[in-house]
Motif scaffolding. Structure first.
Motif, PDB file in Angstrom:
ATOM      1  N   UNK A 241      -0.750  -9.623   8.940  1.00 45.92           N
ATOM      2  CA  UNK A 241      -1.633  -9.770   8.038  1.00 45.92           C
ATOM      3  C   UNK A 241      -1.565  -9.141   6.698  1.00 45.92           C
ATOM      4  N   UNK A 242      -1.047  -7.931   6.605  1.00 47.60           N
ATOM      5  CA  UNK A 242      -0.946  -7.070   5.340  1.00 47.60           C
ATOM      6  C   UNK A 242       0.053  -7.918   4.437  1.00 47.60           C
ATOM      7  N   UNK A 305       0.898  -1.160  -4.951  1.00 47.38           N
ATOM      8  CA  UNK A 305       1.707  -2.333  -4.141  1.00 47.38           C
ATOM      9  C   UNK A 305       2.776  -1.452  -3.292  1.00 47.38           C
ATOM     10  N   UNK A 306       3.351  -0.123  -3.956  1.00 50.40           N
ATOM     11  CA  UNK A 306       4.489   0.356  -3.101  1.00 50.40           C
ATOM     12  C   UNK A 306       3.685   0.926  -1.710  1.00 50.40           C
ATOM     13  N   UNK A 307       2.679   1.596  -1.992  1.00 55.72           N
ATOM     14  CA  UNK A 307       1.911   2.138  -0.796  1.00 55.72           C
ATOM     15  C   UNK A 307       1.675   1.225   0.258  1.00 55.72           C
ATOM     16  N   UNK A 308       1.075   0.132  -0.118  1.00 54.48           N
ATOM     17  CA  UNK A 308       0.584  -0.778   0.626  1.00 54.48           C
ATOM     18  C   UNK A 308       1.877  -1.518   1.345  1.00 54.48           C
ATOM     19  N   UNK A 313       5.059  -2.360   6.307  1.00 51.06           N
ATOM     20  CA  UNK A 313       6.478  -2.140   7.134  1.00 51.06           C
ATOM     21  C   UNK A 313       6.319  -1.291   8.247  1.00 51.06           C
ATOM     22  N   UNK A 314       5.536  -0.203   8.036  1.00 49.73           N
ATOM     23  CA  UNK A 314       5.516   0.745   9.381  1.00 49.73           C
ATOM     24  C   UNK A 314       4.758   0.070  10.541  1.00 49.73           C
ATOM     25  N   UNK A 315       3.623  -0.751  10.218  1.00 49.14           N
ATOM     26  CA  UNK A 315       2.724  -1.343  11.014  1.00 49.14           C
ATOM     27  C   UNK A 315       3.719  -2.428  11.943  1.00 49.14           C
ATOM     28  N   UNK A 316       4.707  -3.074  11.170  1.00 51.47           N
ATOM     29  CA  UNK A 316       5.484  -4.202  12.125  1.00 51.47           C
ATOM     30  C   UNK A 316       6.657  -3.445  12.549  1.00 51.47           C
ATOM     31  N   UNK A 317       6.804  -2.295  12.766  1.00 49.67           N
ATOM     32  CA  UNK A 317       8.094  -1.755  13.398  1.00 49.67           C
ATOM     33  C   UNK A 317       8.081  -2.336  14.976  1.00 49.67           C
TER      34      UNK A 317
END
Length: 342
Positions: A241-242, A305-308, A313-317
């Motif tokens: 979703x992010x 934007x970069x933090x987000x 990307x970490x969430x969808x490991x």
């Protein structure tokens, strides 16, 4: 799991089938707005009164009537099935909604169990669902998108590790069409029929084999392959979703399916590896990112934007043990909002 015996303690939430039939004109398609193999949904004006009370109550010599409620509501009607899924899904969601009280979780107004009918009545979202705003041109500002994500992160962090009785709930079905937007744009999670409720001191995973998923593009691949459902499964789905919000398109938009039959996340991973991920960002967010503008919320701050992107990307490991907790995700999203508004 709740059953009919416990329903007797929920008299104040019971709504008569006759009242629902009257409001929906006997479940007319006129009021039906969505549905699938498991339920049908109706949006109506529902008039009902407090149950569990006599029609007239004598109070200090005065005759008073029970309080009448008039709500625009969403009725979720669970469809009859040959298997036991109907009752299990209904009672699971009912248990969650009477147990959890959180500003970012849908409010239960009532329920109906009469004859073969099983229905939940919940608040209607004045501004629709998040999915309604994802398209070729996403109309939401970056600040609004961040606040939507933070609302959901608060709710998920709460059910994962913040409940007072130490229970844990895994939603198990997170997607952009599960997030409703109320009149004030507060975001709330709905649809807990596939949730798993774990008692205190139980390991935070469960073997939960399931073949039905509303969106294969949002489901945790490790969960789908092994049946091992963990909190990190919700984290993965939230990560999808992010990416939908920062790209301004659904995970199954044709622009991604043309490149990969796995949709948005597979394309995003390739772009991360190639260093071209910024090219996927919704173009409306990149307007004047380096300039101060007199138009509020026009562009998105680059650091925000970069933090987000990093936390998404970490969430969808690909594996569950590589993903952050929702508390960590929430902290990063709040940091991204600080950069945006400061």
């Amino acid at each position: 799991m709740l059953d009919i015996f416990f329903l007797n303690n929920l008299e104040h939430l019971k709504i008569r089938l006759d009242d629902i039939k009257l409001a929906t004109n006997n479940f007319s398609d006129t009021y039906k707005n969505s549905g699938d193999d498991y339920d049908a949904r109706y949006t109506v004006e529902l008039n009902h009164f407090d149950k569990g009370k006599p029609s007239f109550v004598e109070e200090k010599g005065k005759t008073t009537q029970p309080k009448i409620h008039n709500n625009t509501v969403l009725i979720k009607r669970f469809l009859p099935r040959d298997d036991e899924d109907e009752q299990e899904l209904f009672f699971t969601e009912l248990e969650v909604l009477i147990t959890v009280k959180h500003p970012n979780i849908v409010t239960l107004i009532g329920f109906c169990v009469e004859g073969f009918e099983m229905m939940l009545i919940v608040e209607k979202f004045a501004n629709g669902f998040l999915m309604d705003y994802l398209g070729n041109v996403c109309t939401l500002t970056w600040e609004t998108r961040l606040k939507i994500c933070i609302d959901v992160a608060h709710a998920l962090s709460y059910i994962h590790s913040g409940m007072e009785d130490k229970k844990m709930i895994i939603h198990g079905n997170i997607a952009s069409f599960k997030f409703g937007l109320d009149l004030n744009w507060r975001t709330k999670i709905e649809d807990f029929e596939w949730a798993v409720i774990l008692p205190p001191d139980i390991k935070d995973e469960t073997l939960y084999k399931r073949t039905y998923f509303e969106s294969k593009y949002h489901v945790d691949p490790e969960y789908a392959n092994t049946g091992k459902l963990k909190r990190e499964s919700d984290v993965y789905s939230f990560g999808v979703v992010l990416f939908e919000l920062i790209c301004g398109r659904t995970a199954y938009d044709l622009i991604y399916l043309k490149e990969s039959d796995k949709g948005l996340i597979d394309v995003a991973r390739k772009n991360f590896r190639n260093g071209t991920i910024e090219g996927m960002i919704d173009p409306t967010l990149k307007e004047d990112t380096d300039k101060k503008s007199c138009i509020p919320n026009r562009g998105a701050n680059k650091d925000s934007l970069h933090i987000f992107l990093k936390v998404a990307n970490q969430c969808v490991s690909e594996t569950q043990d590589q993903r952050p907790t929702m508390k960590v995700v929430l902290n990063e999203l709040e940091k991204a909002l600080v950069f945006q508004v400061s």
